[in-house]
Design an enzyme around this catalytic site. Sequence first.
Site, short mmCIF file in Angstrom:
data_model
loop_
_atom_site.label_atom_id
_atom_site.label_comp_id
_atom_site.label_asym_id
_atom_site.label_seq_id
_atom_site.Cartn_x
_atom_site.Cartn_y
_atom_site.Cartn_z
N CYS A 235 0.83 -1.21 0.00
CA CYS A 235 0.00 0.00 0.00
C CYS A 235 0.86 1.26 0.00
O CYS A 235 1.48 1.55 -1.02
CB CYS A 235 -0.98 -0.05 1.16
SG CYS A 235 -2.49 0.85 0.81
N HIS B 161 -3.48 -5.33 0.54
CA HIS B 161 -2.87 -5.83 1.78
C HIS B 161 -2.83 -7.36 1.80
O HIS B 161 -3.75 -8.00 2.33
CB HIS B 161 -3.65 -5.31 2.99
CG HIS B 161 -3.44 -3.85 3.21
ND1 HIS B 161 -2.44 -3.36 4.01
CD2 HIS B 161 -4.09 -2.79 2.71
CE1 HIS B 161 -2.48 -2.04 3.99
NE2 HIS B 161 -3.47 -1.66 3.22
N GLU C 4 -1.13 -9.36 3.54
CA GLU C 4 -0.98 -9.92 4.88
C GLU C 4 -2.32 -10.35 5.49
O GLU C 4 -2.36 -11.24 6.34
CB GLU C 4 -0.26 -8.93 5.81
CG GLU C 4 -1.05 -7.70 6.26
CD GLU C 4 -1.02 -6.52 5.27
OE1 GLU C 4 -0.75 -6.75 4.07
OE2 GLU C 4 -1.30 -5.38 5.69
N1 GLN Z 1 -2.18 6.55 2.65
C1 GLN Z 1 -2.23 5.77 1.46
C2 GLN Z 1 -3.58 5.87 0.75
O1 GLN Z 1 -4.56 6.20 1.38
C3 GLN Z 1 -1.89 4.33 1.75
C4 GLN Z 1 -2.90 3.65 2.61
C5 GLN Z 1 -2.36 2.39 3.22
O2 GLN Z 1 -1.16 2.17 3.25
N2 GLN Z 1 -3.23 1.58 3.78
O3 GLN Z 1 -3.68 5.58 -0.39
#
Ligand code: GLN
Length: 559
Positions: free
Chosen positions: A385, A511, A513
Amino acid sequence: MTNRTKYVFVTGGVVSSLGKGIAASSLGLLLQRRGLKVCNIKLDPYLNVDPGTMNPFQHGEVFVLDDGAETDLDLGHYERFTDQSLTKHNNTTTGQIYNTIIARERRGDYLGATVQVIPHVTEEIKNRIKRFSQQPEKPDVVIVEIGGTVGDIESLPFLEAIRQMELEEGRENTMFIHVTLIPYISAAGEFKTKPTQHSVRELRAIGIQPDMLLCRCAQPLDESLRQKISLFCSVPTDGVILAQDVPTIYAVPLKFYEQNADAQVCKHFGLDTPEPDLREWEQLVEKINYPKKRLKIAICGKYVMLKDAYKSIIEAFIHAGAYNEVEVKLIWVSSEDIKQHGADELLAGIDGLLIPGGFGERGVAGKIEAIRYVRENNIPFLGICLGMQCAVIEFARNMCDLKDAHSFEFYRDLKHPVIHLMADQEGVTELGGTMRLGTYPCVLDEDSSSMKAYGTSEIHERHRHRYELNNAYRPMLEEKGLKLSGLSPDGRLVEIIEVPEHRWFVGVQFHPELKSRPTNPHPLFRDFVKAALEHNDEMNEVSVETNTNSTNEHSHEAG
Ligand code: GLN
């Protein structure tokens, strides 16, 4: 299997963080392996609607489900132990309950009645517990974990609701398990049962008599102490289960099984079930406890002091490590320290780097610097992310010569916003539950590390973000060698990036994980650890060679 759903209620006493979630998950696993259909749910007494807007320092990780619900991290344990994907109905908070009740009151549904904690709040709590038994595929056993500690003001309506459930569902269909602490006082050289006695007394004052106690203790307890706890708390000795500290949480179900905890639950409910088959689980614990090798993988993030903020990542490494028969030693590096001391110094000797998700600019400069270091030194990399977004910024700056490339999340007036706000996020002002959340499909490039890992070209992964790779920069990034190896099916969103000449360099907008399971590690974590192992082997070869050539050289330390 049975026609009436049974309910196990798990409460906690003495102190928080006793591992109620692990206890509830372990019991779920054992009952499931006895052939029962199990459903784990968590009731959180706080007033937030969900933990999505909470600071990770307060709450730890936000666990996102397939349906996009942002939930408590215990849901992660439930999914991992019972290998099931849960829904928003598996996590309820006081905030949600009040939201529902107040909306109903405004509609006039209460027909002029005074709306009160008892019966209205308790009814709503019970409905949310019982709704699972109304489904066509209803569970045999619902395991309900009550967040917080007995004695908290805010958990009272929940305890009252479960007390009422015993009356309504019958004693033979409800069971109360209380998780407590037996502290060891080193000055006296003794374990103390008094806090447990007090906590059980508190429960009994509310009208709940526990049927089983799970006693957390640092070392084994004497039989005489078990008998004492049994006597004072009115719980049969067999029902006093020791939950001694173990090196891995995955050993907890085995410890409960040794003490017949699951058999007693079945006996209480009059359920005739076969012994559980735990071989696969035993092998997992064996592999975790006796790794053949140790690798060092750095995690560079903002909340490195608080490991709960990265719970699922830590677990995913345990699963992938067990699969590859290695112990993954996580080196926690603060991104702010990298900015100060440089990546070359802080990351020397690592076998891999993971940059996790996150929000806000603090620490981003250090993350970008860490990514440059591993990209240039051919050290395996997984960016998740925000970690993927940082990898794009790093690549744009250092490979495409866009020195002021950055993310629109941090600065609005940018020359090169290589990470931009997603179109459907424009105009969104409310913070809670408004990100791109939950499972979305992604199509993989046939010739990529991701495709090798997944072994299939269409995947489904969970998301939680507002920003994305800016499509205007795609041609330039691709021209300089960044592979956009995973796209949304309509091709509009970049979900995965890779650097093909690198040993293993993958950044994902989702994600992974969250979907790793103990006996079925996530493909990306599995292959990332494998690549780190190859890197480690190669480094050791190099160090053996240099050692034989020159005795003055330091050998590369593997563990
Ligand atoms: N802050 C970034 C976004 O909103 C990444 C979000 C995250 O890592 N969960 O796109």
